[in-house]
Design a protein around this motif. Structure first.
Motif, PDB file in Angstrom:
ATOM      1  N   MET A   1       0.817  -1.200   0.000  1.00 63.05           N
ATOM      2  CA  MET A   1       0.000   0.000   0.000  1.00 63.05           C
ATOM      3  C   MET A   1       0.863   1.267   0.000  1.00 63.05           C
ATOM      4  O   MET A   1       0.575   2.212  -0.703  1.00 63.05           O
ATOM      5  N   GLY A   2       1.953   1.251   0.791  1.00 64.10           N
ATOM      6  CA  GLY A   2       2.818   2.422   0.896  1.00 64.10           C
ATOM      7  C   GLY A   2       3.509   2.770  -0.414  1.00 64.10           C
ATOM      8  O   GLY A   2       3.638   3.941  -0.768  1.00 64.10           O
ATOM      9  N   ARG A   3       3.976   1.735  -1.157  1.00 65.91           N
ATOM     10  CA  ARG A   3       4.631   1.985  -2.453  1.00 65.91           C
ATOM     11  C   ARG A   3       3.654   2.661  -3.411  1.00 65.91           C
ATOM     12  O   ARG A   3       4.027   3.554  -4.151  1.00 65.91           O
ATOM     13  N   TRP A   4       2.396   2.192  -3.398  1.00 69.66           N
ATOM     14  CA  TRP A   4       1.390   2.764  -4.282  1.00 69.66           C
ATOM     15  C   TRP A   4       1.061   4.198  -3.868  1.00 69.66           C
ATOM     16  O   TRP A   4       0.989   5.098  -4.695  1.00 69.66           O
ATOM     17  N   LEU A   5       0.867   4.394  -2.571  1.00 69.33           N
ATOM     18  CA  LEU A   5       0.517   5.716  -2.069  1.00 69.33           C
ATOM     19  C   LEU A   5       1.600   6.739  -2.375  1.00 69.33           C
ATOM     20  O   LEU A   5       1.324   7.884  -2.740  1.00 69.33           O
ATOM     21  N   LEU A   6       2.848   6.331  -2.231  1.00 66.92           N
ATOM     22  CA  LEU A   6       3.976   7.238  -2.462  1.00 66.92           C
ATOM     23  C   LEU A   6       4.481   7.220  -3.908  1.00 66.92           C
ATOM     24  O   LEU A   6       5.444   7.908  -4.236  1.00 66.92           O
ATOM     25  N   LEU A   7       3.832   6.414  -4.766  1.00 70.58           N
ATOM     26  CA  LEU A   7       4.196   6.313  -6.192  1.00 70.58           C
ATOM     27  C   LEU A   7       5.682   6.007  -6.389  1.00 70.58           C
ATOM     28  O   LEU A   7       6.337   6.556  -7.276  1.00 70.58           O
ATOM     29  N   GLU A   8       6.203   5.115  -5.556  1.00 71.94           N
ATOM     30  CA  GLU A   8       7.625   4.798  -5.593  1.00 71.94           C
ATOM     31  C   GLU A   8       8.065   4.168  -6.909  1.00 71.94           C
ATOM     32  O   GLU A   8       9.231   4.264  -7.277  1.00 71.94           O
ATOM     33  N   ASP A   9       7.150   3.541  -7.640  1.00 76.64           N
ATOM     34  CA  ASP A   9       7.515   2.933  -8.921  1.00 76.64           C
ATOM     35  C   ASP A   9       7.877   3.971  -9.976  1.00 76.64           C
ATOM     36  O   ASP A   9       8.535   3.654 -10.961  1.00 76.64           O
ATOM     37  N   LEU A  10       7.473   5.211  -9.774  1.00 76.13           N
ATOM     38  CA  LEU A  10       7.837   6.270 -10.723  1.00 76.13           C
ATOM     39  C   LEU A  10       9.320   6.629 -10.648  1.00 76.13           C
ATOM     40  O   LEU A  10       9.843   7.259 -11.563  1.00 76.13           O
ATOM     41  N   LYS A  11       9.988   6.234  -9.596  1.00 75.47           N
ATOM     42  CA  LYS A  11      11.411   6.535  -9.448  1.00 75.47           C
ATOM     43  C   LYS A  11      12.211   6.002 -10.624  1.00 75.47           C
ATOM     44  O   LYS A  11      13.213   6.592 -11.024  1.00 75.47           O
ATOM     45  N   GLY A  12      11.757   4.929 -11.241  1.00 73.89           N
ATOM     46  CA  GLY A  12      12.446   4.377 -12.404  1.00 73.89           C
ATOM     47  C   GLY A  12      12.412   5.287 -13.622  1.00 73.89           C
ATOM     48  O   GLY A  12      13.127   5.063 -14.592  1.00 73.89           O
ATOM     49  N   LEU A  13      11.605   6.336 -13.559  1.00 72.87           N
ATOM     50  CA  LEU A  13      11.493   7.268 -14.683  1.00 72.87           C
ATOM     51  C   LEU A  13      12.297   8.550 -14.470  1.00 72.87           C
ATOM     52  O   LEU A  13      12.156   9.495 -15.241  1.00 72.87           O
ATOM     53  N   ASP A  14      13.133   8.593 -13.427  1.00 78.87           N
ATOM     54  CA  ASP A  14      13.818   9.843 -13.108  1.00 78.87           C
ATOM     55  C   ASP A  14      14.738  10.317 -14.230  1.00 78.87           C
ATOM     56  O   ASP A  14      14.798  11.512 -14.525  1.00 78.87           O
ATOM     57  N   ASP A  15      15.447   9.414 -14.897  1.00 78.95           N
ATOM     58  CA  ASP A  15      16.332   9.841 -15.991  1.00 78.95           C
ATOM     59  C   ASP A  15      15.526  10.349 -17.182  1.00 78.95           C
ATOM     60  O   ASP A  15      15.926  11.317 -17.841  1.00 78.95           O
ATOM     61  N   ALA A  16      14.396   9.721 -17.459  1.00 82.38           N
ATOM     62  CA  ALA A  16      13.538  10.185 -18.561  1.00 82.38           C
ATOM     63  C   ALA A  16      12.932  11.550 -18.219  1.00 82.38           C
ATOM     64  O   ALA A  16      12.845  12.427 -19.091  1.00 82.38           O
ATOM     65  N   ALA A  17      12.557  11.746 -16.959  1.00 81.86           N
ATOM     66  CA  ALA A  17      12.007  13.036 -16.549  1.00 81.86           C
ATOM     67  C   ALA A  17      13.068  14.129 -16.642  1.00 81.86           C
ATOM     68  O   ALA A  17      12.778  15.252 -17.079  1.00 81.86           O
ATOM     69  N   LEU A  18      14.305  13.806 -16.245  1.00 83.75           N
ATOM     70  CA  LEU A  18      15.392  14.782 -16.375  1.00 83.75           C
ATOM     71  C   LEU A  18      15.654  15.119 -17.837  1.00 83.75           C
ATOM     72  O   LEU A  18      15.904  16.276 -18.181  1.00 83.75           O
ATOM     73  N   LEU A  19      15.614  14.124 -18.698  1.00 84.11           N
ATOM     74  CA  LEU A  19      15.788  14.371 -20.124  1.00 84.11           C
ATOM     75  C   LEU A  19      14.703  15.313 -20.626  1.00 84.11           C
ATOM     76  O   LEU A  19      14.988  16.296 -21.328  1.00 84.11           O
ATOM     77  N   LEU A  20      13.462  15.051 -20.274  1.00 87.30           N
ATOM     78  CA  LEU A  20      12.360  15.911 -20.698  1.00 87.30           C
ATOM     79  C   LEU A  20      12.535  17.328 -20.162  1.00 87.30           C
ATOM     80  O   LEU A  20      12.350  18.308 -20.900  1.00 87.30           O
ATOM     81  N   LEU A  21      12.914  17.464 -18.899  1.00 85.69           N
ATOM     82  CA  LEU A  21      13.168  18.784 -18.314  1.00 85.69           C
ATOM     83  C   LEU A  21      14.248  19.513 -19.091  1.00 85.69           C
ATOM     84  O   LEU A  21      14.081  20.680 -19.458  1.00 85.69           O
ATOM     85  N   ARG A  22      15.357  18.824 -19.354  1.00 83.43           N
ATOM     86  CA  ARG A  22      16.465  19.452 -20.079  1.00 83.43           C
ATOM     87  C   ARG A  22      16.056  19.852 -21.492  1.00 83.43           C
ATOM     88  O   ARG A  22      16.410  20.935 -21.958  1.00 83.43           O
TER      89      ARG A  22
END
Length: 141
Positions: A1-22
């Motif tokens: 429940m905690g992983r879902w609530l905190l959306l921890e699975d999105l952490k795997g997208l951090d490099d893609a999010a940084l690319l989009l930001l840049r």
């Protein structure tokens, strides 16, 4: 429940999010000064703007600011020397706030403040995996 609530699975997208930001911020920065690069008339208008706000040596500061902003934009897009570009971006837009945008209030300063924060974030965090910096780092040892 905690992983879902905190959306921890999105952490795997951090490099893609940084690319989009840049890509978005870098493209915006380069696009924002392209008219000054390609038109002497637009650059003269920018020099007059800096003169109006009391910048020292506006004939030198205008092309310097335009060059820094374009170089930061290109560096962000490529993920090359990203930390340096982040620092330069932050300084450039901090100067914009101190010299000009503070007269516009919080709303008027918001875009420049966001660029200061984004610059500082990229300087502290780096460009992420999808960038040229990691390749350069490996090459330099």
């Amino acid at each position: 429940m905690g992983r879902w609530l905190l959306l921890e699975d999105l952490k795997g997208l951090d490099d893609a999010a940084l690319l989009l930001l840049r890509l978005v911020v870098g493209s915006f920065l380069a696009w924002g000064v392209w008219d000054n690069i390609t038109s002497a008339e637009h650059m003269a208008t920018f020099v007059a703007f800096l003169t109006k706000f009391g910048f020292p040596a506006p004939h030198m500061m205008a092309p310097l600011s335009v060059g820094v902003q374009f170089a930061c934009g290109a560096a962000f897009v490529m993920g090359l020397l990203t930390r340096w570009a982040g620092l330069l971006c932050a300084v450039n837009f901090l100067v914009a706030i101190v010299m000009v945008d503070h007269t516009l209030g919080v709303r008027g300063s918001f875009a420049s403040a966001c660029l200061v924060v984004i610059g500082l974030y990229l300087a502290a965090h780096g460009p992420g995996r999808f960038a040229l910096d990691p390749l350069l780092s490996r090459r330099l040892g």
